[in-house]
Design a protein around this motif. Structure first.
Motif, short mmCIF file in Angstrom:
data_model
loop_
_atom_site.label_atom_id
_atom_site.label_comp_id
_atom_site.label_asym_id
_atom_site.label_seq_id
_atom_site.Cartn_x
_atom_site.Cartn_y
_atom_site.Cartn_z
N ILE A 164 0.75 -1.17 -0.01
CA ILE A 164 0.06 -0.09 0.15
C ILE A 164 0.76 1.37 -0.05
O ILE A 164 0.32 2.17 -0.17
CB ILE A 164 -0.92 -0.12 1.11
CG1 ILE A 164 -0.31 0.04 2.46
CG2 ILE A 164 -1.93 -1.12 0.87
CD1 ILE A 164 -1.26 0.03 3.68
N THR A 165 2.32 1.15 0.34
CA THR A 165 3.03 2.28 0.29
C THR A 165 4.26 1.89 -0.82
O THR A 165 5.43 2.24 -0.29
CB THR A 165 3.56 2.90 1.52
OG1 THR A 165 4.14 1.56 2.30
CG2 THR A 165 2.20 3.26 2.43
N ASP A 166 3.91 1.25 -1.78
CA ASP A 166 5.14 0.70 -2.87
C ASP A 166 5.95 1.90 -3.03
O ASP A 166 5.49 2.93 -3.54
CB ASP A 166 4.32 -0.04 -3.96
CG ASP A 166 5.38 -0.61 -4.79
OD1 ASP A 166 6.25 -1.20 -4.10
OD2 ASP A 166 5.22 -0.81 -5.89
N PRO A 197 13.81 1.60 -6.46
CA PRO A 197 13.56 0.17 -6.29
C PRO A 197 12.63 -0.39 -5.31
O PRO A 197 12.60 0.32 -4.31
CB PRO A 197 15.09 -0.31 -5.96
CG PRO A 197 15.65 0.80 -5.18
CD PRO A 197 14.99 2.28 -5.91
N ASN A 198 11.82 -1.33 -5.44
CA ASN A 198 11.09 -2.03 -4.23
C ASN A 198 11.53 -3.58 -4.23
O ASN A 198 12.60 -3.85 -4.56
CB ASN A 198 9.64 -1.95 -4.59
CG ASN A 198 9.03 -2.70 -6.00
OD1 ASN A 198 10.02 -3.50 -6.62
ND2 ASN A 198 8.04 -2.53 -6.34
N ILE A 199 10.70 -4.34 -3.50
CA ILE A 199 11.13 -5.71 -3.01
C ILE A 199 11.17 -6.48 -4.40
O ILE A 199 12.14 -7.28 -4.73
CB ILE A 199 9.78 -6.12 -2.16
CG1 ILE A 199 10.36 -7.55 -1.92
CG2 ILE A 199 8.48 -6.10 -2.75
CD1 ILE A 199 11.55 -7.80 -1.05
N MET A 200 10.43 -6.19 -5.46
CA MET A 200 10.70 -6.89 -6.80
C MET A 200 12.11 -6.78 -7.31
O MET A 200 12.53 -7.69 -7.77
CB MET A 200 9.49 -6.34 -7.59
CG MET A 200 8.11 -6.46 -7.10
SD MET A 200 6.82 -6.10 -8.66
CE MET A 200 5.57 -5.96 -7.22
N ALA A 244 9.38 8.59 2.14
CA ALA A 244 10.04 7.44 2.39
C ALA A 244 9.58 6.06 3.49
O ALA A 244 8.96 6.75 4.38
CB ALA A 244 11.41 7.64 3.03
N ASN A 245 9.67 4.98 3.31
CA ASN A 245 9.39 3.82 4.27
C ASN A 245 10.46 3.78 5.16
O ASN A 245 11.36 2.93 4.77
CB ASN A 245 9.06 2.65 3.44
CG ASN A 245 7.68 2.63 2.72
OD1 ASN A 245 6.70 2.97 3.41
ND2 ASN A 245 7.90 2.43 1.36
#
Length: 386
Positions: free
Chosen positions: A256-258, A304-307, A376-377
């Protein structure tokens, strides 16, 4: 016998040029990548592919004396039939040694029987349905399992005093697994679920759902919906209904916060807490190097994200397996070589569980904040794997 015949043909080939061509053909390892390279979910595939290419650029395209070639197939989105067709072509026509990618669990589930039949290692770089590795003995996963990251989130919620919640998940198999894991873990931790709903996978209208939550006034909403435009619409409606001001906090999985879409949300995600295996702002030397390389490849505004990380780690796992087998591509030997592998990832230490072939990793609790003018997360708590 087949490999022996191929070597004999190379030995008998007339002329140095033909012999060299045969040798080169024998010295190639092919990775068939199935991802979303076009359409509304194109960023998913591009994230994974960028991670793959970053690993190749950093470590070279040769391992154990074999040149690594990646063949990309575009599946567009959740399309099990197309994913299966691509996999068949990769195995039969392109003769790949690995099948990799898969943003969506339904696509991975459709390909699993083929991986079993062909005895090809299948490296999952995103699809997060908890049951995936059990559908084929040739599946390994470098992303995460949704049911595995939910209990730490539930426990954190109770510690914060969020004793009542409303559950909202996307209506497909991973969402159903998240819902079940949350209901079980949250109730065991002492919480009460006052209501739940499953929303259409690609819906952009969350108005009725948010109004229902506003009427019930739980202390928190627990959410799992797809990223991109879906998460943006979801967050916008949460703010429009003033749920935070009414005492209902937003907590969920990192979708939800990609990172790739968080800046397009304006201020709406500020203060939202999520649990996830990775944040672009994870504080490690390897991650800083990874983020810098990602930006160099995709542009300074790219995130970049987890993918992307799972794509990078997926190639690291493939390389480690090939080193262990000394370049041999027998499927059973490669899977055996992958079991128990430990790697240092941009997200932190990870391990492929020898029994389940699934990933073991940390879960980070993160809060959306402004850092140097951007959203930012920000990680504030680390939960070690059990």
């Amino acid at each position: 016998m087949k490999g022996k015949n191929a070597g004999l043909r190379c030995g008998l080939a007339a002329g140095a040029l033909m012999a060299a061509a045969c040798a080169q053909a024998q010295g190639v390892v092919k990775v068939g990548f199935i991802g979303e390279m076009s359409g509304p979910f194109a960023e998913f595939g591009k994230q994974m592919e960028t991670g793959v290419q970053l690993y190749l650029k950093e470590h070279g395209d040769t391992v154990a004396g074999k040149k690594v070639v990646v063949i990309v197939k575009d599946v567009g989105g959740p399309n099990p039939e197309l994913a299966k067709r691509h996999a068949q072509e990769l195995v039969v026509r392109d003769k790949v040694d690995f099948i990799a990618g898969f943003a969506f669990s339904p696509n991975a589930l459709a390909v699993a029987p083929l991986a079993t039949e062909a005895k090809k290692p299948m490296v999952i770089m995103n699809a997060a349905s908890g049951s995936l590795p059990s559908t084929s003995p040739y599946i390994v996963r470098t992303s995460f399992s949704l049911p595995a990251i939910v209990p730490p989130i539930s426990q954190w919620m109770i510690k914060q005093g969020y004793k009542t919640t409303y559950s909202m998940v996307a209506d497909y198999s991973p969402g159903h697994e998240v819902e079940a894991a949350f209901m079980d873990s949250y109730k065991k931790a002492g919480g009460t679920v006052v209501g739940s709903v499953r929303t259409p996978l690609s819906t952009m209208d969350f108005s009725a759902y948010m109004q229902k939550i506003k009427d019930l006034k739980p202390s928190a909403v627990f959410a799992f919906v797809n990223g991109a435009d879906v998460a943006q619409s979801f967050m916008r409606e949460y703010r429009a209904r003033n749920l935070a001001e009414g005492g209902t906090a937003m907590v969920g999985t990192g979708d939800i916060t990609d990172e790739p879409t968080i800046d397009s949300m304006g201020d709406t995600p500020l203060g939202v807490v999520t649990g996830y295996p990775y944040s672009m702002d994870h504080d490690s030397a390897l991650n800083k190097k990874f983020v810098q390389a990602f930006k160099a490849a995709r542009g300074q505004q790219a995130r970049p994200n987890i993918m992307a990380v799972a794509g990078y780690d997926g190639m690291a796992l493939i390389y480690e397996a090939l080193r262990k087998t000394q370049g041999k591509t027998d499927g059973d030997a490669l899977i055996a070589a992958m079991k128990g592998v430990k790697l240092e990832s941009p997200r932190g230490p990870i391990e492929i569980d020898a029994a389940t072939r699934d990933i073991k990793q940390r879960v980070y609790m993160r809060k959306v904040q402004r850092v140097d003018g951007r959203l930012a997360n920000v990680e504030f708590e680390t939960i070690e794997p059990r």
